[in-house]
Write an enzyme that holds these catalytic residues in place. Structure first.
Site, mmCIF file in Angstrom:
data_model
loop_
_atom_site.group_PDB
_atom_site.id
_atom_site.type_symbol
_atom_site.label_atom_id
_atom_site.label_comp_id
_atom_site.label_asym_id
_atom_site.label_seq_id
_atom_site.Cartn_x
_atom_site.Cartn_y
_atom_site.Cartn_z
ATOM 1 N N ARG A 51 0.852 -1.188 0.000
ATOM 2 C CA ARG A 51 0.000 0.000 0.000
ATOM 3 C C ARG A 51 0.888 1.239 0.000
ATOM 4 N NH1 ARG A 51 -3.905 -1.382 5.054
ATOM 5 N NH2 ARG A 51 -1.868 -1.622 6.039
ATOM 6 N N ASP A 53 0.900 5.301 0.386
ATOM 7 C CA ASP A 53 0.027 6.281 1.032
ATOM 8 C C ASP A 53 -0.393 7.369 0.056
ATOM 9 O OD1 ASP A 53 0.133 4.980 3.482
ATOM 10 O OD2 ASP A 53 1.872 6.134 4.171
ATOM 11 N N TYR A 112 12.383 1.534 -2.366
ATOM 12 C CA TYR A 112 11.848 2.896 -2.419
ATOM 13 C C TYR A 112 12.980 3.898 -2.611
ATOM 14 C CZ TYR A 112 7.186 1.637 -0.609
ATOM 15 O OH TYR A 112 5.923 1.116 -0.450
ATOM 16 N N ARG A 197 9.280 7.222 5.194
ATOM 17 C CA ARG A 197 9.213 8.669 5.439
ATOM 18 C C ARG A 197 9.692 9.020 6.846
ATOM 19 N NH1 ARG A 197 3.174 9.704 3.806
ATOM 20 N NH2 ARG A 197 3.598 11.822 4.560
#
Length: 252
Positions: A51, A53, A112, A197
């Site tokens: 998932r 965001d 990422y 993050r």
């Protein structure tokens, strides 16, 4: 008898409330399912590799779906999907996989990237976090190496999630400076909600000399989200790769 397909796609997440379907906003999963259902003339659901965001982008997302059409021309089908999907979602390709293949549970790693810009740049403002101070990239890289020594990343996880464990195995974590941008790359077998993050936000504090490398270690060992730095803005984050074992693919 149905055939399972992996679908590889990319998207600009700026206009979406994340990947996963939710009641109060348009999501990438919902948009893709509508397009698939239209083409296959049957309600079709997709399961993603994870998932992302709200506002997060993907250069490579993978999802699976099942179809009674076992002989789809995957190239032609990808072209048809691209014609009806909005401009900010692109299908890269499809491939046949074995019936048991699962886009989420069979992924062996995810990668990422996070982009930080120290220059006012109109053309990347939706794809980077703009900051107004220099960073010590050597210290940030030294701190990033600490991540390899741990498996429990509770300190970087969003609170009150439904996961059974906060353990992850990090395979890569490093910064590079490219022109006026700092780019952080991280690869792991799985990620927690908001984890990248939060890690970036805490490493930036190292780069600003607000915390030491030892304090970065202390934050990880505390297993307390309140000890870590703030989560950086979503627009700088990209899912760039998802890897699977070859055994899932149907041999041609």
């Amino acid at each position: 008898m149905s055939q399972r397909y992996f679908i590889y796609l990319s998207y600009d997440g700026g206009q979406y409330c994340g990947w996963q379907i939710q009641p109060n906003g348009v999501t990438v999963q919902e948009t893709l399912e509508k397009a698939l259902s239209l083409l296959l003339q049957k309600e079709t659901t997709v399961t993603g590799a994870g998932r992302t965001d709200s506002g997060v982008h993907a250069r490579r997302m993978v999802a699976h779906f099942d179809s009674e059409k076992t002989d789809l021309d995957t190239g032609e089908f990808a072209d048809k999907l691209n014609r009806i999907l909005p401009q900010d979602i692109s299908i890269d390709f499809l491939e046949k996989v074995i019936p048991e293949a699962h886009a989420r549970f069979d992924a062996v790693s995810r990668t990422y990237e996070y982009v930080i810009s120290i220059k006012k740049e109109p053309f990347i403002r939706h794809y980077a976090w703009r900051i107004h101070y220099p960073l010590d990239i050597e210290k940030m890289n030294e701190a990033a190496k600490c991540l390899f020594d741990y498996s429990d990343f509770t300190s970087f996880s969003k609170l009150h999630t439904d996961v059974k464990t906060n353990n992850c195995r990090i395979m890569q974590a490093f910064w590079i400076k490219k022109e006026e941008n700092y780019i952080f790359t991280i690869q792991a077998d799985r990620f927690l909600r908001n984890m990248v993050r939060a890690i970036v936000g805490t490493l930036v504090e190292v780069g600003r000399n607000k915390i030491t490398i030892q304090q970065f270690r202390d934050i990880i060992e505390a297993k307390n989200r309140c000890k870590a730095g703030t989560s950086v803005p979503a627009q700088g984050l990209f899912l760039t790769d998802v890897e699977y074992p070859d055994k899932l693919r149907v041999k041609k």
